[in-house]
Design a protein around this motif. Structure first.
Motif, short mmCIF file in Angstrom:
data_model
loop_
_atom_site.label_atom_id
_atom_site.label_comp_id
_atom_site.label_asym_id
_atom_site.label_seq_id
_atom_site.Cartn_x
_atom_site.Cartn_y
_atom_site.Cartn_z
N TRP A 128 46.25 0.10 -15.29
CA TRP A 128 47.36 -0.30 -14.42
C TRP A 128 47.73 0.82 -13.44
O TRP A 128 47.99 0.56 -12.26
CB TRP A 128 48.57 -0.66 -15.28
N LEU A 129 47.71 2.05 -13.89
CA LEU A 129 48.13 3.18 -13.06
C LEU A 129 46.99 3.76 -12.21
O LEU A 129 47.24 4.59 -11.34
CB LEU A 129 48.73 4.28 -13.93
N ALA A 130 45.77 3.31 -12.44
CA ALA A 130 44.61 3.90 -11.77
C ALA A 130 44.39 3.30 -10.39
O ALA A 130 44.58 2.11 -10.17
CB ALA A 130 43.36 3.70 -12.62
N GLU A 131 43.97 4.15 -9.45
CA GLU A 131 43.56 3.66 -8.14
C GLU A 131 42.25 2.87 -8.25
O GLU A 131 42.03 1.92 -7.48
CB GLU A 131 43.38 4.83 -7.17
N ARG A 132 41.43 3.27 -9.21
CA ARG A 132 40.15 2.58 -9.45
C ARG A 132 40.05 2.27 -10.93
O ARG A 132 39.48 3.06 -11.71
CB ARG A 132 38.97 3.44 -8.99
N PRO A 133 40.58 1.15 -11.37
CA PRO A 133 40.57 0.82 -12.80
C PRO A 133 39.14 0.71 -13.33
O PRO A 133 38.22 0.30 -12.63
CB PRO A 133 41.27 -0.54 -12.84
#
Length: 349
Positions: A61-66
């Motif tokens: 959820w917090l990642a720019e690139r999950p």
């Protein structure tokens, strides 16, 4: 002239709209995390309730690139549920007191949890059980068509069905990829405008029925309560009844059943004008609600808590602040600055 969102100078009753599949995007509402106490607490409570899966969900959820595609059922569904619920908690914490809730697809589970039908830990377990089942289902997708259900009817073949009725002229088809692509080509050749809904699963189609078998037993095993305020179901186009709530099959079958969002919205507004507050990413339900005659004539109004598209974290916070100003201008008492973080879990009243 009275301000938008008021009726003869009095505040309109508030209805929260909670979106479903298709609204998700990378880092949706993440700009509020760590800045909006009620939102952060609700998201952390969800991740904690998710147990071993919680940290992976938080990370993606917090990642720019999950690591896992945000359109995959194991990410879109639980995170849409969590974000919708957390934004609803934020609205309550900021002083809003809705008189109705209406969710689209997985948004109905978030609405029911906000209203106290389910406890958050139970609802989290049920949502995760659902996505595990659906992750093993045949792949497919959804196609939004600018057409009525009658106009798309001749193109329904090869397990392609109407998955959702969003407006009188926005119908969503669902089914396996190949027949869905064929239906899309035929519809475009006939002059209809179509676009794929961000989804890697054929939600709201019978293709998912085998995967949902056994889910009713999980719903039967948790406590369910009458909602503290009416929850208007997009599966029955009416407020949830005691019979709906008590029926495990009603909840277990939602990934298969068509979403009747427009009929549900029509029924809600037939009972009186409302200030419709979109508590989800993307403003998709705001766009739908603005097509309703009551909104077009100005007797009902729409406010979105978040920006219409992904952006910098500051955009989420600016969007919420702008929404709170509009709600205040419409006559609703709003807690300025971070809220109380103490709105009771089981009540939106």
């Amino acid at each position: 002239m009275t301000p938008a969102g008021t009726r003869t100078g009095q505040p309109l009753p508030v209805a929260l709209l909670l979106p479903g599949q298709g609204a998700q995007h990378v880092r949706m509402a993440a700009g509020l995390y760590g800045h909006e106490p009620a939102f952060s607490a609700a998201m952390d409570a969800f991740f904690d309730a998710a147990g071993a899966e919680g940290e992976a969900l938080r990370r993606d959820w917090l990642a720019e690139r999950p690591r896992t595609d945000m359109d995959h059922v194991t990410r879109s569904q639980p995170l849409l549920f969590a974000v919708g619920h957390a934004l609803g908690r934020t609205a309550l914490d900021r002083g809003l007191r809705p008189t109705a809730l209406l969710g689209h697809s997985i948004g109905e589970m978030a609405a029911a949890t906000l209203a106290g039908v389910f406890r958050l830990p139970d609802a989290t377990g049920l949502v995760l059980d659902r996505v595990r089942r659906l992750a093993g289902a045949p792949p497919g997708g959804m196609l939004a068509v600018a057409a009525s259900t009658a106009e798309v009817a001749p193109y329904l073949r090869g397990q392609v069905v109407v998955g959702a009725v969003n407006t009188p002229r926005q119908t969503v088809l669902a089914g396996p990829d190949e027949p869905l692509e064929a239906a899309g080509r035929a519809l475009r050749e006939a002059g209809f405008v179509c676009r794929r809904v961000p989804s890697l699963s054929p939600f709201h189609s019978p293709v998912l029925e085998p995967a949902c078998r056994g889910a009713a037993e999980r719903f039967a095993a948790v406590e369910r309560h009458l909602p503290s305020v009416p929850v208007h179901s997009a599966y029955t186009a009416a407020p949830l009844t005691r019979s709906d709530i008590d029926d495990p099959g009603f909840w277990a079958g939602q990934p298969v059943a068509p979403v009747l969002f427009w009929p549900a919205l029509e029924a809600l507004l037939a009972g009186g004008d409302h200030l419709l507050v979109d508590v989800g990413p993307g403003q998709g339900l705001s766009a739908v609600a603005r097509r309703h005659p009551a909104v077009r004539r100005g007797t009902s109004a729409v406010v979105s808590l978040l920006p219409p598209r992904p952006g910098a974290p500051e955009a989420d916070r600016a969007g919420l602040d702008a929404a709170l100003r509009r709600l205040e201008a419409a006559g609703h008492p709003v807690v300025r600055g971070p809220g109380r973080t103490g709105a009771p879990e089981h009540s939106v009243a």
